[in-house]
Design a protein around this motif. Structure first.
Motif, PDB file in Angstrom:
ATOM      1  N   TYR A 165       0.839  -1.196   0.000  1.00 50.28           N
ATOM      2  CA  TYR A 165       0.000   0.000   0.000  1.00 50.28           C
ATOM      3  C   TYR A 165       0.877   1.251   0.000  1.00 50.28           C
ATOM      4  O   TYR A 165       2.036   1.220   0.412  1.00 50.28           O
ATOM      5  N   VAL A 169      -2.150   3.521  -4.714  1.00 54.06           N
ATOM      6  CA  VAL A 169      -2.427   2.087  -4.663  1.00 54.06           C
ATOM      7  C   VAL A 169      -3.731   1.762  -5.392  1.00 54.06           C
ATOM      8  O   VAL A 169      -4.655   2.575  -5.454  1.00 54.06           O
ATOM      9  N   ILE A 173      -6.920  -2.610  -1.553  1.00 53.94           N
ATOM     10  CA  ILE A 173      -6.754  -1.485  -0.634  1.00 53.94           C
ATOM     11  C   ILE A 173      -7.495  -0.265  -1.163  1.00 53.94           C
ATOM     12  O   ILE A 173      -8.163   0.459  -0.413  1.00 53.94           O
ATOM     13  N   LEU A 197       0.026  -6.565   5.710  1.00 53.62           N
ATOM     14  CA  LEU A 197       0.193  -5.609   4.618  1.00 53.62           C
ATOM     15  C   LEU A 197       1.654  -5.198   4.551  1.00 53.62           C
ATOM     16  O   LEU A 197       2.459  -5.561   5.417  1.00 53.62           O
ATOM     17  N   ILE A 298      -1.135   3.386   6.847  1.00 55.90           N
ATOM     18  CA  ILE A 298      -2.442   3.587   6.216  1.00 55.90           C
ATOM     19  C   ILE A 298      -2.960   4.996   6.495  1.00 55.90           C
ATOM     20  O   ILE A 298      -3.485   5.673   5.600  1.00 55.90           O
TER      21      ILE A 298
END
Length: 310
Positions: A165, A169, A173, A197, A298
């Motif tokens: 990610y 991306v 995701i 991930l 993230i």
């Protein structure tokens, strides 16, 4: 100065890896079908990459190159292409490049995939000691590429990354990020299944590490962030990055399936609701450390692409 040939330089991984390696002092010969799309900068040499759909001459691209990082290939796209196209581009082309590079370079780093080793979910944490059991053509051709690279006699390192990610991306995701952007409460609160991930920054550091480590020669490594993340925490982190509260509720999995169907992603059910933990300790034992935790990565990714909250 080390000169590295990076194939697939304009792909999702390549567009971040090329400038990062150049910034670390490597000279990067960045190869892509359309070299005009390669970001220019110090230590970057854009070159045209041969068409992998047919036998290619890599002589010019390999001239004065000390290492190869092979990213180019067909990404996971179930049912989109005939099996023989996957075989040609993901397996045959790797064997051809390795054959032409043998005796000319110090290391061939192949970007494979965890899908070369396992399917969509696993009841136990995956390690390199597990027997590879790819479940579809993408994984099978990646595994065959690994085997043909090892049989070529060239010094190599194979990396099997988890789902990567970062900015730009695509795939699963991106689909979850689309759902996270909706203002409604989401029924993911009860999804405690954990999935591994891989931050693009952690992957870049792994590539740089194996390029410089003698201990990683002729080895295969799973690559993932240090700690898996639950789906509930993943969606919560996405919303945090968007500046929103989590708004997650616990609902039956049937409701989740219907929500994913409404976004056209019902086929990704197992990817979301199955457990898939990867143990990256083999690579970590050689000195590599994934500095970014999945949740933090993230949040950072979503902040970089955030639109005004609804």
């Amino acid at each position: 100065m080390t000169r590295i040939l990076v194939t697939g330089a304009t792909g999702f991984i390549g567009q971040s890896l090329v400038p990062a390696l150049a910034g670390k002092g490597f000279t990067v010969r960045a190869a892509a079908r359309d070299p005009s799309r390669i970001a220019r900068g110090p230590n970057i040499e854009p070159v045209a990459m041969p068409d992998l759909a047919r036998p290619a001459d890599w002589t010019a691209a390999l001239d004065e190159v000390s290492h190869v990082v092979h990213l180019a290939g067909i990404a996971h796209a179930p049912g989109a292409l005939p099996d023989d196209v996957y075989t040609r581009i993901n397996s045959d082309a790797v064997a051809e490049l390795a054959s032409q590079a043998k005796g000319r370079i110090g290391r061939f780093v192949l970007m494979s995939s965890v899908r070369a080793q396992a399917g969509l979910s696993s009841e136990t944490a995956i390690t390199e000691a597990d027997t590879p059991e790819p479940t579809e053509i993408y994984g099978r051709t990646k595994l065959e590429a690994e085997r043909r690279l090892a049989a070529s006699g060239i010094d190599f390192t194979v990396l099997r990354p988890a789902v990567v990610y970062g900015p730009g991306v695509k795939g699963n995701i991106a689909a979850l990020a689309t759902i996270a952007r909706t203002p409604m409460p989401l029924p993911f609160g009860g999804l405690a299944n954990r999935r591994s991930l891989l931050s693009i920054d952690n992957l870049i550091s792994a590539v740089a590490h194996v390029l410089q480590s003698k201990d990683t020669c002729n080895e295969t490594y799973l690559v993932a962030d240090a700690t898996p993340i639950s789906v509930a925490d993943l969606v919560s982190a996405m919303r945090e990055g968007l500046g929103r509260p989590p708004h997650l509720v616990k609902m039956p999995q049937g409701a989740i399936r219907r929500l994913m169907k409404s976004f056209g992603r019902e086929a990704d059910w197992e990817r979301v609701c199955g457990a898939f933990e990867i143990d990256p300790s083999k690579l970590m034992a050689t000195g590599w450390r994934p500095e970014i935790e999945s949740r933090d990565g993230i949040v950072r990714m979503m902040r970089s692409s955030a639109r005004p909250a609804s």
